[in-house]
Design a protein around this motif. Structure first.
Motif, PDB file in Angstrom:
ATOM      1  N   VAL A   1     -14.440 -46.711  10.999  1.00  0.00           N
ATOM      2  CA  VAL A   1     -14.180 -46.166  12.332  1.00  0.00           C
ATOM      3  C   VAL A   1     -13.471 -44.824  12.146  1.00  0.00           C
ATOM      4  O   VAL A   1     -12.384 -44.769  11.572  1.00  0.00           O
ATOM      5  N   GLU A   2     -14.105 -43.744  12.617  1.00  0.00           N
ATOM      6  CA  GLU A   2     -13.576 -42.389  12.412  1.00  0.00           C
ATOM      7  C   GLU A   2     -12.850 -41.829  13.630  1.00  0.00           C
ATOM      8  O   GLU A   2     -12.084 -40.894  13.504  1.00  0.00           O
ATOM      9  N   SER A   3     -13.143 -42.381  14.821  1.00  0.00           N
ATOM     10  CA  SER A   3     -12.498 -41.850  16.027  1.00  0.00           C
ATOM     11  C   SER A   3     -12.477 -42.935  17.105  1.00  0.00           C
ATOM     12  O   SER A   3     -13.098 -43.986  16.966  1.00  0.00           O
ATOM     13  N   GLU A   4     -11.769 -42.636  18.181  1.00  0.00           N
ATOM     14  CA  GLU A   4     -11.679 -43.574  19.304  1.00  0.00           C
ATOM     15  C   GLU A   4     -13.027 -43.739  20.018  1.00  0.00           C
ATOM     16  O   GLU A   4     -13.200 -44.659  20.808  1.00  0.00           O
ATOM     17  N   LYS A   5     -13.970 -42.857  19.752  1.00  0.00           N
ATOM     18  CA  LYS A   5     -15.290 -42.934  20.393  1.00  0.00           C
ATOM     19  C   LYS A   5     -16.321 -43.554  19.454  1.00  0.00           C
ATOM     20  O   LYS A   5     -17.505 -43.303  19.564  1.00  0.00           O
ATOM     21  N   ASP A   6     -15.870 -44.382  18.558  1.00  0.00           N
ATOM     22  CA  ASP A   6     -16.712 -45.036  17.567  1.00  0.00           C
ATOM     23  C   ASP A   6     -17.670 -46.025  18.224  1.00  0.00           C
ATOM     24  O   ASP A   6     -17.382 -46.584  19.281  1.00  0.00           O
ATOM     25  N   LYS A   7     -18.781 -46.293  17.550  1.00  0.00           N
ATOM     26  CA  LYS A   7     -19.765 -47.225  18.108  1.00  0.00           C
ATOM     27  C   LYS A   7     -19.264 -48.664  18.181  1.00  0.00           C
ATOM     28  O   LYS A   7     -19.848 -49.487  18.865  1.00  0.00           O
ATOM     29  N   SER A   8     -18.149 -48.972  17.506  1.00  0.00           N
ATOM     30  CA  SER A   8     -17.582 -50.317  17.635  1.00  0.00           C
ATOM     31  C   SER A   8     -17.233 -50.596  19.090  1.00  0.00           C
ATOM     32  O   SER A   8     -17.259 -51.749  19.529  1.00  0.00           O
ATOM     33  N   ARG A   9     -16.908 -49.543  19.847  1.00  0.00           N
ATOM     34  CA  ARG A   9     -16.588 -49.694  21.280  1.00  0.00           C
ATOM     35  C   ARG A   9     -17.809 -50.186  22.068  1.00  0.00           C
ATOM     36  O   ARG A   9     -17.674 -50.904  23.040  1.00  0.00           O
ATOM     37  N   HIS A  10     -18.992 -49.806  21.589  1.00  0.00           N
ATOM     38  CA  HIS A  10     -20.244 -50.270  22.214  1.00  0.00           C
ATOM     39  C   HIS A  10     -20.328 -51.805  22.183  1.00  0.00           C
ATOM     40  O   HIS A  10     -20.873 -52.427  23.083  1.00  0.00           O
ATOM     41  N   TYR A  11     -19.752 -52.385  21.144  1.00  0.00           N
ATOM     42  CA  TYR A  11     -19.763 -53.841  20.992  1.00  0.00           C
ATOM     43  C   TYR A  11     -18.551 -54.499  21.647  1.00  0.00           C
ATOM     44  O   TYR A  11     -18.356 -55.698  21.525  1.00  0.00           O
ATOM     45  N   GLY A  12     -17.725 -53.695  22.309  1.00  0.00           N
ATOM     46  CA  GLY A  12     -16.542 -54.244  22.979  1.00  0.00           C
ATOM     47  C   GLY A  12     -15.388 -54.518  22.045  1.00  0.00           C
ATOM     48  O   GLY A  12     -14.483 -55.270  22.387  1.00  0.00           O
ATOM     49  N   LEU A  13     -15.408 -53.913  20.869  1.00  0.00           N
ATOM     50  CA  LEU A  13     -14.349 -54.120  19.881  1.00  0.00           C
ATOM     51  C   LEU A  13     -13.392 -52.934  19.899  1.00  0.00           C
ATOM     52  O   LEU A  13     -13.802 -51.795  19.762  1.00  0.00           O
ATOM     53  N   ASP A  14     -12.114 -53.207  20.062  1.00  0.00           N
ATOM     54  CA  ASP A  14     -11.096 -52.171  20.119  1.00  0.00           C
ATOM     55  C   ASP A  14     -10.278 -52.229  18.838  1.00  0.00           C
ATOM     56  O   ASP A  14      -9.224 -52.851  18.781  1.00  0.00           O
ATOM     57  N   VAL A  15     -10.805 -51.601  17.787  1.00  0.00           N
ATOM     58  CA  VAL A  15     -10.157 -51.624  16.482  1.00  0.00           C
ATOM     59  C   VAL A  15      -9.596 -50.241  16.162  1.00  0.00           C
ATOM     60  O   VAL A  15     -10.078 -49.237  16.675  1.00  0.00           O
ATOM     61  N   PRO A  16      -8.580 -50.165  15.315  1.00  0.00           N
ATOM     62  CA  PRO A  16      -7.976 -48.867  14.994  1.00  0.00           C
ATOM     63  C   PRO A  16      -8.890 -47.969  14.156  1.00  0.00           C
ATOM     64  O   PRO A  16      -9.756 -48.461  13.420  1.00  0.00           O
ATOM     65  N   VAL A  17      -8.645 -46.674  14.246  1.00  0.00           N
ATOM     66  CA  VAL A  17      -9.317 -45.713  13.378  1.00  0.00           C
ATOM     67  C   VAL A  17      -8.993 -46.094  11.936  1.00  0.00           C
ATOM     68  O   VAL A  17      -7.867 -46.475  11.618  1.00  0.00           O
ATOM     69  N   GLY A  18     -10.005 -46.039  11.077  1.00  0.00           N
ATOM     70  CA  GLY A  18      -9.829 -46.418   9.675  1.00  0.00           C
ATOM     71  C   GLY A  18     -10.299 -47.823   9.358  1.00  0.00           C
ATOM     72  O   GLY A  18     -10.345 -48.220   8.197  1.00  0.00           O
ATOM     73  N   THR A  19     -10.669 -48.599  10.395  1.00  0.00           N
ATOM     74  CA  THR A  19     -11.140 -49.972  10.196  1.00  0.00           C
ATOM     75  C   THR A  19     -12.511 -49.966   9.526  1.00  0.00           C
ATOM     76  O   THR A  19     -13.376 -49.154   9.847  1.00  0.00           O
ATOM     77  N   TRP A  20     -12.715 -50.908   8.608  1.00  0.00           N
ATOM     78  CA  TRP A  20     -14.025 -51.105   7.980  1.00  0.00           C
ATOM     79  C   TRP A  20     -14.787 -52.114   8.819  1.00  0.00           C
ATOM     80  O   TRP A  20     -14.404 -53.266   8.939  1.00  0.00           O
ATOM     81  N   MET A  21     -15.871 -51.652   9.422  1.00  0.00           N
ATOM     82  CA  MET A  21     -16.734 -52.494  10.255  1.00  0.00           C
ATOM     83  C   MET A  21     -17.980 -52.877   9.471  1.00  0.00           C
ATOM     84  O   MET A  21     -18.488 -52.085   8.675  1.00  0.00           O
ATOM     85  N   VAL A  22     -18.475 -54.102   9.710  1.00  0.00           N
ATOM     86  CA  VAL A  22     -19.730 -54.527   9.092  1.00  0.00           C
ATOM     87  C   VAL A  22     -20.610 -55.229  10.117  1.00  0.00           C
ATOM     88  O   VAL A  22     -20.127 -55.824  11.078  1.00  0.00           O
ATOM     89  N   SER A  23     -21.908 -55.106   9.878  1.00  0.00           N
ATOM     90  CA  SER A  23     -22.910 -55.906  10.587  1.00  0.00           C
ATOM     91  C   SER A  23     -23.543 -56.801   9.538  1.00  0.00           C
ATOM     92  O   SER A  23     -24.003 -56.314   8.507  1.00  0.00           O
TER      93      SER A  23
END
Length: 194
Positions: free
Chosen positions: A114-136
């Protein structure tokens, strides 16, 4: 109470597998994050994808063994390095259930930091901090999908990894600048409440 920053040295193994878990636990030498508050995003039932946080930076995580109680955390740099080493070592198809049973038919098919507050994780309804490692993670196993995902028995990811540690305390001058004021405030609150 001590605070331990977990880091990755060049000769460390890093993340060996990602486990799908209901309530992660710690096992001797590897780290499994317990009571993780970041859950899977709503699963895509047709694609059978689970999306969620694999590792969150600067999150104080309480640990207890026979001799002591302490907190661990990972810096943004360590989270990024762990995500890269995971793929470099070819571990994307290494998955377990509750850190106990090796699972076939599960593969990490997408990974990002996650590089910014406008990350695609928000598309999934996930509110994680910048720097989080996301996986699918693609779930090809019918048994895992039916018996664990659909039934809600698993709710998040937990890493299986080997890290080195670097001891620090909240008031130490060498506490990394990267450890945000929010992190320090959280630790202070936890220690005050204890």
């Amino acid at each position: 109470m001590r605070i331990v920053e977990l880091i990755l040295e060049d000769d460390d193994i890093g993340v060996e597998a990602i486990s799908v878990v209901h309530s992660p636990a710690i096992e001797e030498d590897f780290i499994a994050l317990k009571k993780q508050e970041y859950k899977f995003a709503e699963q895509d039932k047709e694609k059978r994808l689970l999306v969620g946080a694999a590792l969150v930076p600067n999150k104080p995580i309480f640990r207890k063994n026979e001799d002591e109680e302490y907190y661990i955390f990972f810096s943004k740099e360590t989270v990024r390095k762990a995500s890269q080493m995971f793929f470099k070592n070819g571990n994307q198809s290494q998955a377990t259930l509750e850190h106990e049973v090796k699972l076939d038919g599960m593969t990490v098919v997408e990974s990002w930091i996650v590089e910014s507050e406008k990350d695609k994780s928000r598309h999934y309804g996930l509110d994680v901090p910048v720097g989080t490692w996301m996986v699918s993670m693609k779930v090809e196993s019918e048994a895992v999908w039916q018996d664990y995902v659909k039934d809600g028995k698993v709710k998040g990811f937990s890493i299986e990894a080997y890290f080195s540690d670097k001891m620090s305390r909240p008031k130490d001058k060498d506490l990394k600048e990267e450890a945000s004021q929010e992190f320090i405030d959280t630790i202070k609150k936890i220690l005050k409440d204890a």
